[in-house]
Design an enzyme around this catalytic site. Sequence first.
Site, PDB file in Angstrom:
ATOM      1  N   ASP A   1     -24.764 -25.141 -21.600  1.00 44.55           N
ATOM      2  CA  ASP A   1     -25.292 -26.554 -22.153  1.00 44.55           C
ATOM      3  C   ASP A   1     -26.312 -27.209 -21.190  1.00 44.55           C
ATOM      4  OD1 ASP A   1     -25.520 -28.521 -24.220  1.00 44.55           O
ATOM      5  OD2 ASP A   1     -23.990 -29.944 -22.942  1.00 44.55           O
TER       6      ASP A   1
ATOM      7  N   GLU B   1     -18.466 -16.945 -20.681  1.00 44.56           N
ATOM      8  CA  GLU B   1     -18.357 -18.383 -21.222  1.00 44.56           C
ATOM      9  C   GLU B   1     -18.829 -18.412 -22.782  1.00 44.56           C
ATOM     10  OE1 GLU B   1     -17.257 -21.128 -20.679  1.00 44.56           O
ATOM     11  OE2 GLU B   1     -18.495 -22.209 -19.275  1.00 44.56           O
ATOM     12  N   ASP B   2     -18.190 -19.522 -23.304  1.00 48.27           N
ATOM     13  CA  ASP B   2     -18.389 -20.084 -24.650  1.00 48.27           C
ATOM     14  C   ASP B   2     -19.677 -20.409 -24.720  1.00 48.27           C
ATOM     15  OD1 ASP B   2     -18.100 -22.254 -23.351  1.00 48.27           O
ATOM     16  OD2 ASP B   2     -16.399 -23.221 -24.885  1.00 48.27           O
TER      17      ASP B   2
ATOM     18  N   GLY C   1     -12.368 -22.034 -23.796  1.00 48.15           N
ATOM     19  CA  GLY C   1     -13.366 -21.866 -24.770  1.00 48.15           C
ATOM     20  C   GLY C   1     -13.593 -20.619 -25.022  1.00 48.15           C
TER      21      GLY C   1
ATOM     22  N   VAL D   1     -21.432 -27.782 -31.688  1.00 49.73           N
ATOM     23  CA  VAL D   1     -20.747 -26.847 -32.660  1.00 49.73           C
ATOM     24  C   VAL D   1     -19.171 -26.392 -32.324  1.00 49.73           C
ATOM     25  CG1 VAL D   1     -22.923 -25.440 -32.847  1.00 49.73           C
ATOM     26  CG2 VAL D   1     -21.484 -24.920 -30.935  1.00 49.73           C
TER      27      VAL D   1
ATOM     28  N   ARG E   1     -10.629 -24.235 -32.508  1.00 44.58           N
ATOM     29  CA  ARG E   1     -10.762 -22.877 -31.867  1.00 44.58           C
ATOM     30  C   ARG E   1     -10.435 -21.805 -32.572  1.00 44.58           C
ATOM     31  NH1 ARG E   1     -11.353 -24.733 -26.505  1.00 44.58           N
ATOM     32  NH2 ARG E   1     -10.162 -26.371 -25.904  1.00 44.58           N
TER      33      ARG E   1
ATOM     34  N   LYS F   1     -27.595 -23.213 -25.416  1.00 44.69           N
ATOM     35  CA  LYS F   1     -28.475 -24.265 -25.911  1.00 44.69           C
ATOM     36  C   LYS F   1     -29.540 -24.551 -24.953  1.00 44.69           C
ATOM     37  CE  LYS F   1     -25.041 -27.218 -27.975  1.00 44.69           C
ATOM     38  NZ  LYS F   1     -24.274 -28.478 -27.902  1.00 44.69           N
TER      39      LYS F   1
END
Length: 180
Positions: A103, A99-100, A44, A153, A165, A131
């Site tokens: 969460d 990191e993408d 990611g 998302v 992606r 998030k």
Amino acid sequence: MHPEAKKILVREEDINSRVKELGDLISRDYRDTDGLLVVGILKGAVIFMADLVRQLTIPVKLDFMAVSSYGKASESSGVVRILKDLEHNIQGKHLLIVEDIVDTGLTLKYLKENLETRGPASLKICTLLDKPARRKVNVEVNYNGFIIGDEFVVGYGLDYNERYRNEKSIFILKPEVYAS
Ligand code: 5GP
């Protein structure tokens, strides 16, 4: 807009200008060091990492890790399996994990604790998206692109079933995409 997008959350222009800002910040923070080892978390973070490192004006080396969580049962334990480990010895090195999205925070908490045992000179975290509403464990994020709500998302590295992606913006999918 992508035909399967319900709503764009972050536009391409906004991503690009924020990545530039993050690059400036990071370059400034590390300017007195001998450089930075940037660790991308596959897959990611790849797109974000590629754009971010090209904004850095300090010496940079790249490495990657791939991880997978053990699935639902272990969500609360935060047990993460390392599928691909670093190629570099990180002892005494300044590390930046890229990191993408953060969460629950379980992945990054595990990674941070794991990498810290290897004796880096410093270890910071840079994420494109955060998030906070979903957080289960406390993990300090040093650089953050955008704070978003509790929505799934895709785009700019983030996938659903390995798709989207390569999209330039970050968006929410139409519900029918999940149904098919
Ligand atoms: P955490 O351990 O913080 O719960 O998990 C973070 C990982 O979950 C991210 O690296 C990403 O792979 C996945 N993830 C969390 N939220 C989203 C989302 O909204 N979209 C996508 N595509 N992946 C997400």
